[in-house]
Write a protein that holds these residues in place. Sequence first.
Motif, short mmCIF file in Angstrom:
data_model
loop_
_atom_site.label_atom_id
_atom_site.label_comp_id
_atom_site.label_asym_id
_atom_site.label_seq_id
_atom_site.Cartn_x
_atom_site.Cartn_y
_atom_site.Cartn_z
N LEU A 1 0.85 -1.27 -0.05
CA LEU A 1 0.01 -0.08 0.01
C LEU A 1 0.80 1.32 -0.03
N LYS A 2 2.04 1.32 0.82
CA LYS A 2 2.88 2.51 0.64
C LYS A 2 3.54 2.59 -0.66
N ILE A 3 3.81 1.59 -1.15
CA ILE A 3 4.38 1.84 -2.61
C ILE A 3 3.49 2.18 -3.61
N LEU A 4 2.42 1.47 -3.87
CA LEU A 4 1.52 1.80 -4.69
C LEU A 4 0.43 2.71 -4.49
N LEU A 5 0.01 3.03 -3.34
CA LEU A 5 -1.10 3.91 -3.06
C LEU A 5 -0.56 5.11 -2.01
N PRO A 6 0.50 5.55 -2.22
CA PRO A 6 1.17 6.34 -1.09
C PRO A 6 0.46 7.48 -0.52
N GLU A 7 -0.49 8.09 -1.41
CA GLU A 7 -1.49 9.16 -1.07
C GLU A 7 -2.70 8.73 -0.23
N LYS A 8 -2.93 7.55 -0.39
CA LYS A 8 -4.29 7.21 0.37
C LYS A 8 -4.10 6.43 1.69
N LYS A 9 -4.97 6.98 2.54
CA LYS A 9 -5.09 6.26 3.91
C LYS A 9 -6.08 5.14 3.96
N ILE A 10 -5.61 4.05 3.78
CA ILE A 10 -6.53 2.51 3.67
C ILE A 10 -6.71 2.05 5.05
N LYS A 11 -7.68 1.46 5.42
CA LYS A 11 -8.17 0.43 6.41
C LYS A 11 -7.92 -0.75 6.20
N ILE A 12 -7.01 -1.67 6.83
CA ILE A 12 -6.81 -2.79 6.80
C ILE A 12 -7.76 -3.73 7.75
N ILE A 13 -8.47 -4.58 7.05
CA ILE A 13 -9.34 -5.42 7.74
C ILE A 13 -9.03 -6.91 7.59
N TYR A 14 -8.75 -7.60 8.72
CA TYR A 14 -8.36 -8.92 8.67
C TYR A 14 -9.39 -9.99 9.23
N ASN A 15 -9.90 -10.84 8.13
CA ASN A 15 -10.83 -11.63 8.34
C ASN A 15 -10.37 -13.14 8.97
N LYS A 16 -10.14 -13.06 10.34
CA LYS A 16 -9.77 -14.03 11.21
C LYS A 16 -10.27 -15.46 11.15
N SER A 17 -11.59 -15.52 10.50
CA SER A 17 -12.27 -16.57 10.49
C SER A 17 -11.80 -17.48 9.13
N LYS A 18 -11.04 -17.01 8.28
CA LYS A 18 -10.27 -17.69 7.18
C LYS A 18 -9.02 -18.00 7.51
N PRO A 19 -8.47 -19.23 7.14
CA PRO A 19 -7.14 -20.01 7.30
C PRO A 19 -6.14 -19.13 7.10
N ASN A 20 -5.03 -19.19 8.05
CA ASN A 20 -3.85 -18.53 7.76
C ASN A 20 -2.89 -19.21 6.93
N GLY A 21 -2.88 -20.68 6.77
CA GLY A 21 -1.90 -21.48 6.09
C GLY A 21 -0.72 -21.59 7.14
N THR A 22 0.66 -22.20 6.56
CA THR A 22 1.60 -22.17 7.65
C THR A 22 2.21 -21.10 8.08
N SER A 23 2.47 -21.22 9.19
CA SER A 23 2.74 -19.99 10.21
C SER A 23 4.30 -19.24 9.53
N ARG A 24 5.27 -20.08 9.12
CA ARG A 24 6.40 -19.44 8.38
C ARG A 24 6.92 -20.49 7.52
N LYS A 25 7.70 -19.73 6.56
CA LYS A 25 8.21 -20.67 5.39
C LYS A 25 9.43 -19.77 4.78
#
Length: 311
Positions: free
Chosen positions: A253-277
Motif C-alpha cells: 500500500l505504501k509503494i502503490l498507493l502512497p497518498e491514500k489512507k486505507i483501513k486494513i481489515i483481517y478476516n480471522k475466520s479464514k485460514p492462515n496457512g503455514t505460520s512461516r516458510k
Amino acid sequence: MKIKDKIFVAGHKGLVGSAILRKLKSKGYKNIITAGKRELNLVDQKKVFNFLKKHRPKFIFLAAAKVGGIYSNNIYKADYIYENLMIQTNVINGAFKTNVKNLIFLSSSCVYPKFTKQPIKEKYILDGKLEETNDAFAVAKLAGIKMCESYNKQHKTNYKCLMSSNVFGPNDNYDSLNSHFFGSLIKKIYDLEKNNKKKIFIWGDGTPKREILYADDLADACIFFMKKKVKEDLINIGTGKDKTIKDYVKLFLKILLPEKKIKIIYNKSKPNGTSRKLMDISIAKRYGWISKSSLKESIKETYRSYCLSQR
C-alpha cells in the motif's frame, strides 16, 4: 547450454514460464519451443511423448503446473493432485524416453513439512506432516522431486529440482479465490484505486511470515543452474528474508498507493496457512547464485503489468 541449443519451456504463458521465456530471449537464445494448451495438453501422455519425439529438445524447463492459493488448494484437492502428477510424470518420463538429459523441475516451499525447522534446509523434505490446506498439491510436487532424483540415480540423467519461495510478478493469477496471496493483493489494491475505496480485506490474521521472490529472479536461477554442474538433486531458491503478511500489506500500500489512507481489515475466520516458510539458500549461494531484483521495483513492475492487462 549453448545459444543454438533447442530448448522447450513447458508452461510458457504462466507466471514463471513467461519469465523464463523473457530471460532466455534477453540472453540471445532463439531456438525455443513452446506450446499452448490447445496445441499440447500436458495431461495427455501420448501427446506429450509424440511432441518431445518430434521436436527433440536438448533442454527442458518444466514450469507448467496447476497452482493456486489456500482456498483453491483446499477445495479442489483432486484436481491439484491429478493434474500435477500427470503433467510432471508425462514431461519427465517423456524427456527420458526421448533422450533429453537436462531438465529443470520447479517446486514450491509449500511442500516442506508444516512444522519444519526454520530456515528450511533441503534435507528437511519429507520430515514431517504437511500443511492440510495444500497437501494434495504438495504430495504431487514431492512425487516430481523424487521422480527426478530416481531417474538421476538409475539412468544418470541431469534432472534438477529448484524449490522456490512464494513467487510473484507479471502474468500471475489474479483471481480473487484461486490466486496466491500476492496476486490477490495486487488485484485488491487495483480495485481500491479504481473504485476509490477506503478498506482492504485480508484473509487470516496477518501474522504468518512469507518469503517472496520475483519471477525474473527465479527465471535467472533456472538458467543459471541449467548450465551449472551440481551434485544436489534439490536446491532452494529464494531471498533468505521474510516478512509477516501484515508487513507486506502495509508495504504494498505504501509503494502503490502512497497518498491514500486505507483501513486494513483481517478476516480471522479464514485460514492462515503455514505460520512461516523461510528457506535456507546457502547451497544456491555456494554455487554463486543470489537474487538481484529490488523488491520495491519488482512490486511496481508487477502492478504496472496488471494495470495494463485491465485496459
